[in-house]
Design a protein around this motif. Sequence first.
Motif, PDB file in Angstrom:
ATOM      1  N   GLN A 160       1.001  -1.399   0.070  1.00  0.00           N
ATOM      2  CA  GLN A 160      -0.064   0.118  -0.162  1.00  0.00           C
ATOM      3  C   GLN A 160       0.876   1.137  -0.096  1.00  0.00           C
ATOM      4  O   GLN A 160       0.784   2.300  -0.512  1.00  0.00           O
ATOM      5  CB  GLN A 160      -0.864  -0.037   1.115  1.00  0.00           C
ATOM      6  N   GLU A 161       1.827   1.232   0.890  1.00  0.00           N
ATOM      7  CA  GLU A 161       2.747   2.327   0.856  1.00  0.00           C
ATOM      8  C   GLU A 161       3.653   2.634  -0.383  1.00  0.00           C
ATOM      9  O   GLU A 161       3.813   3.546  -0.978  1.00  0.00           O
ATOM     10  CB  GLU A 161       4.080   2.268   1.864  1.00  0.00           C
ATOM     11  N   SER A 162       3.992   1.259  -0.945  1.00  0.00           N
ATOM     12  CA  SER A 162       4.483   1.579  -2.464  1.00  0.00           C
ATOM     13  C   SER A 162       3.661   2.127  -3.490  1.00  0.00           C
ATOM     14  O   SER A 162       4.066   2.975  -4.219  1.00  0.00           O
ATOM     15  CB  SER A 162       4.812   0.099  -3.142  1.00  0.00           C
ATOM     16  N   LEU A 163       2.326   1.909  -3.278  1.00  0.00           N
ATOM     17  CA  LEU A 163       1.236   2.372  -4.306  1.00  0.00           C
ATOM     18  C   LEU A 163       1.149   3.844  -4.142  1.00  0.00           C
ATOM     19  O   LEU A 163       1.054   4.697  -4.846  1.00  0.00           O
ATOM     20  CB  LEU A 163       0.136   1.538  -4.146  1.00  0.00           C
ATOM     21  N   ASN A 164       1.039   4.160  -2.873  1.00  0.00           N
ATOM     22  CA  ASN A 164       0.955   5.576  -2.389  1.00  0.00           C
ATOM     23  C   ASN A 164       2.225   6.339  -2.827  1.00  0.00           C
ATOM     24  O   ASN A 164       2.190   7.610  -3.552  1.00  0.00           O
ATOM     25  CB  ASN A 164       0.807   5.690  -0.789  1.00  0.00           C
ATOM     26  N   ASN A 165       3.418   5.778  -2.791  1.00  0.00           N
ATOM     27  CA  ASN A 165       4.448   6.443  -3.298  1.00  0.00           C
ATOM     28  C   ASN A 165       4.610   6.781  -4.763  1.00  0.00           C
ATOM     29  O   ASN A 165       5.112   7.804  -5.078  1.00  0.00           O
ATOM     30  CB  ASN A 165       5.926   5.727  -2.658  1.00  0.00           C
ATOM     31  N   LEU A 166       4.174   5.597  -5.592  1.00  0.00           N
ATOM     32  CA  LEU A 166       4.204   5.648  -7.047  1.00  0.00           C
ATOM     33  C   LEU A 166       3.289   6.279  -7.507  1.00  0.00           C
ATOM     34  O   LEU A 166       3.414   6.642  -8.766  1.00  0.00           O
ATOM     35  CB  LEU A 166       4.577   3.961  -7.567  1.00  0.00           C
ATOM     36  N   TRP A 167       2.207   6.489  -6.990  1.00  0.00           N
ATOM     37  CA  TRP A 167       0.935   6.997  -7.710  1.00  0.00           C
ATOM     38  C   TRP A 167       1.176   8.369  -8.127  1.00  0.00           C
ATOM     39  O   TRP A 167       0.823   8.593  -9.552  1.00  0.00           O
ATOM     40  CB  TRP A 167      -0.135   7.216  -6.658  1.00  0.00           C
ATOM     41  N   GLU A 168       2.043   9.074  -7.784  1.00  0.00           N
ATOM     42  CA  GLU A 168       2.300  10.632  -8.447  1.00  0.00           C
ATOM     43  C   GLU A 168       2.873  10.461  -9.751  1.00  0.00           C
ATOM     44  O   GLU A 168       2.765  11.414 -10.520  1.00  0.00           O
ATOM     45  CB  GLU A 168       2.904  11.429  -7.691  1.00  0.00           C
ATOM     46  N   PHE A 169       3.417   9.375 -10.192  1.00  0.00           N
ATOM     47  CA  PHE A 169       4.036   9.219 -11.543  1.00  0.00           C
ATOM     48  C   PHE A 169       3.220   8.564 -12.538  1.00  0.00           C
ATOM     49  O   PHE A 169       3.654   8.340 -13.755  1.00  0.00           O
ATOM     50  CB  PHE A 169       5.434   8.281 -11.223  1.00  0.00           C
ATOM     51  N   THR A 170       1.872   8.224 -12.131  1.00  0.00           N
ATOM     52  CA  THR A 170       1.237   7.544 -13.190  1.00  0.00           C
ATOM     53  C   THR A 170       0.446   8.741 -14.210  1.00  0.00           C
ATOM     54  O   THR A 170      -0.112   8.428 -15.276  1.00  0.00           O
ATOM     55  CB  THR A 170       0.052   7.132 -12.638  1.00  0.00           C
ATOM     56  N   GLY A 171       0.329   9.954 -13.929  1.00  0.00           N
ATOM     57  CA  GLY A 171      -0.356  11.017 -14.722  1.00  0.00           C
ATOM     58  C   GLY A 171       0.590  11.111 -15.769  1.00  0.00           C
ATOM     59  O   GLY A 171       0.128  11.443 -16.893  1.00  0.00           O
ATOM     60  N   ASP A 172       1.779  11.189 -15.746  1.00  0.00           N
ATOM     61  CA  ASP A 172       2.741  11.629 -16.690  1.00  0.00           C
ATOM     62  C   ASP A 172       2.424  10.417 -17.813  1.00  0.00           C
ATOM     63  O   ASP A 172       3.039  10.657 -18.938  1.00  0.00           O
ATOM     64  CB  ASP A 172       4.260  11.097 -15.987  1.00  0.00           C
ATOM     65  N   LEU A 173       2.150   9.346 -17.422  1.00  0.00           N
ATOM     66  CA  LEU A 173       2.063   8.113 -18.522  1.00  0.00           C
ATOM     67  C   LEU A 173       1.081   8.461 -19.719  1.00  0.00           C
ATOM     68  O   LEU A 173       1.021   8.384 -20.851  1.00  0.00           O
ATOM     69  CB  LEU A 173       1.313   6.774 -18.093  1.00  0.00           C
ATOM     70  N   PHE A 174       0.066   9.526 -19.149  1.00  0.00           N
ATOM     71  CA  PHE A 174      -0.842   9.833 -20.375  1.00  0.00           C
ATOM     72  C   PHE A 174      -0.940  11.331 -20.750  1.00  0.00           C
ATOM     73  O   PHE A 174      -1.837  11.822 -21.396  1.00  0.00           O
ATOM     74  CB  PHE A 174      -2.313   9.653 -19.480  1.00  0.00           C
ATOM     75  N   GLU A 175       0.145  11.943 -20.406  1.00  0.00           N
ATOM     76  CA  GLU A 175       0.130  13.127 -21.032  1.00  0.00           C
ATOM     77  C   GLU A 175       0.780  13.050 -22.456  1.00  0.00           C
ATOM     78  O   GLU A 175       1.288  12.252 -23.007  1.00  0.00           O
ATOM     79  CB  GLU A 175       1.470  14.042 -20.322  1.00  0.00           C
ATOM     80  N   MET A 176       0.195  14.243 -23.251  1.00  0.00           N
ATOM     81  CA  MET A 176       0.153  14.341 -24.613  1.00  0.00           C
ATOM     82  C   MET A 176       0.563  15.513 -24.942  1.00  0.00           C
ATOM     83  O   MET A 176       0.455  16.644 -24.407  1.00  0.00           O
ATOM     84  CB  MET A 176      -0.999  14.010 -25.452  1.00  0.00           C
ATOM     85  N   ASN A 177       1.203  16.046 -26.279  1.00  0.00           N
ATOM     86  CA  ASN A 177       1.640  17.167 -26.731  1.00  0.00           C
ATOM     87  C   ASN A 177       1.322  17.087 -28.297  1.00  0.00           C
ATOM     88  O   ASN A 177       0.848  16.503 -28.924  1.00  0.00           O
ATOM     89  CB  ASN A 177       3.029  17.672 -26.309  1.00  0.00           C
ATOM     90  N   GLU A 178       2.123  18.240 -28.951  1.00  0.00           N
ATOM     91  CA  GLU A 178       1.798  18.348 -30.557  1.00  0.00           C
ATOM     92  C   GLU A 178       2.220  16.877 -31.116  1.00  0.00           C
ATOM     93  O   GLU A 178       1.538  16.703 -32.308  1.00  0.00           O
ATOM     94  CB  GLU A 178       2.245  19.541 -30.936  1.00  0.00           C
ATOM     95  N   VAL A 179       3.132  16.498 -30.730  1.00  0.00           N
ATOM     96  CA  VAL A 179       3.654  14.998 -31.308  1.00  0.00           C
ATOM     97  C   VAL A 179       2.332  14.098 -31.446  1.00  0.00           C
ATOM     98  O   VAL A 179       1.888  13.514 -32.623  1.00  0.00           O
ATOM     99  CB  VAL A 179       4.920  14.339 -30.442  1.00  0.00           C
ATOM    100  N   ASP A 180       1.821  13.931 -30.146  1.00  0.00           N
ATOM    101  CA  ASP A 180       0.796  13.099 -30.217  1.00  0.00           C
ATOM    102  C   ASP A 180      -0.396  13.572 -31.260  1.00  0.00           C
ATOM    103  O   ASP A 180      -1.376  12.907 -32.073  1.00  0.00           O
ATOM    104  CB  ASP A 180      -0.097  12.758 -28.857  1.00  0.00           C
ATOM    105  N   GLU A 181      -0.589  14.872 -31.213  1.00  0.00           N
ATOM    106  CA  GLU A 181      -2.032  15.501 -31.979  1.00  0.00           C
ATOM    107  C   GLU A 181      -1.541  15.410 -33.454  1.00  0.00           C
ATOM    108  O   GLU A 181      -2.448  14.848 -34.040  1.00  0.00           O
ATOM    109  CB  GLU A 181      -1.584  17.097 -31.490  1.00  0.00           C
TER     110      GLU A 181
END
Lengths: 252, 313
Positions: A160-181
């Motif tokens: 549970q602690e691992s999950l709490n610690n790593l969660w803040e890095f999951t948003g980065d997985l889904f970020e997009m920019n003009e390359v994606d567009e």
Amino acid sequence: MEKKDALINYCLRLGDSSLILGQRMAEWCSNGPILEEDIAMTNLALDLIGQARTMLTYAGEIEGKGRTEDDLAYKREEREYYNTLLSERPNGHFGDTVVRNFLHSAFFYHLYQALKNSSDEMIAAHAAKSIKEVTYHLRHSAEWLVRLGDGTSESHNKVQESLNNLWEFTGDLFEMNEVDELLIKEGIAVDLNSIKKDWDKTVNDVLERATLSRPEDEYMQTGRLDAMHSEYLGHLIAEMQFLQRAYPTAKW
Amino acid sequence: MEDIKKLEEFQAKIDAEIKIEPKDWMPEDYRKHLQRQISQHAHSEVIGMQPEGNWISRAPSLRAKVVLLAKIQDEAGHGQYLYSAAETLGKSRDEYIEELQTEKAKYSSIFNYPTLTWADMGAVGWLVDGAAIVNQVSLQRTSYGPYSRAMVRICKEESFHQRQGYEIMAHMANGTPEQKAMAQDALNRFWWPSIMMFGPHDSDSPNTGNAVKWKIKRETNDELRQKFIDKTVQQAEVIGLTIPDPDLKWNEEKGHYDFGEMDWEEFWRVVKGNGPCNKQRLNHHKKAHQDGAWVREAALAYAAKQKEKQLVA
């Protein structure tokens, strides 16, 4: 931005994430909790580095300057690496690794499911091949997460602690920019918003089986798209590139 | 009386080249010898992952990294089925691992030497796996069925590893001056420990007697060592490396190479725990085992919960 540059960048994102996660998994060699896990984790490393080779080779081909998979892996600086922030997180204890791999494998799984239909033949073929491997990676990490989450109270608290610690890095997985567009318009890339709900479902289902609570989406770290990393990546790369950097004229 | 008859039947089987299987009667000394030898072999595969694992993160190309990873994965697999073969003799893998960690059991001394440069990945494959193969080819005909079958499987993979190691050495020997120097240095460091992998001279080998009679061991230490040296000397010449033994020369009359005396003082020093890496290797193994204790406990607890749920349902 030209389509060619966008495509190179896209391939580097895929290849770099596999390479860095593969390098991390290889660090487990001879350190696993049981011999069978040493074998399994080496297997994950082999699959991931294999995936990286395909994408880096392809990126070099598109670029057309004669750069090989090794030129790209061994002769780029950390500010030229486009791997996910999650992939470079240190292994920590076995539970930290399981959580990181689970969150990342679930991402790769849904990404490759969608990329099987990419209009770029190489990427589509790469996704079709990788999905078989990533399906196993996801099952491996999910099954461990369930065992650790619903094992002893010690193991439950640890993951549970691992999950709490790593969660803040999951948003980065889904970020997009003009390359994606640009590449989404061409039918090459996947709109990451569209796979986010599948990822959420996979994560929620497994966390429920594991009796773990999903952390709140508070502040999410970001950086992958701009090759902005944690301090950890520089050390990983320095170690990985040592021989190529120290003996630039040697062939291995 | 009964035992003498059983012992005669046992020896008759051995003499007739019939394999001994786990459920067959066997003398206690035969069982003990095999428990010791097979577990030592399994431990060697597992401890051997460390010196090679030392270079995975620094492998100089992605191809080299994948080849090395696959090789180490094979070694782990060998450890796994050797432990299984050893378990057929009535002791669990946990007990064998306990013996390793409490230093009641040994592993091959060669892994107590450090891997200092990338060329060592070549030397380990070429020389260490090369020496192991000579021994293992012979052990394919060993009298205990599960061990013999494990050896058949292992030999196929080991010969592949040896070729890969030799490929690294050949490549470096023909590379830049620095690479060639690394290759020669690796050969210098690994040559003597490799030929000592076959153990003491037959005249000083306490475990040889019954092992030959019972066909656990099919050839003696000195015979196997000679085979290895004979086939390796030419391989070194082909790639332009020099074997670090001034006494090495072809003996026309014997049809074998003569070679210099090994440093048995060093051999026993390393066997007794004072090699450069003995403590490091064992502590590494213990630490991984201890760090994983909570994981193994969790897996057991989870399995017990599932079983309980099934019973309730």
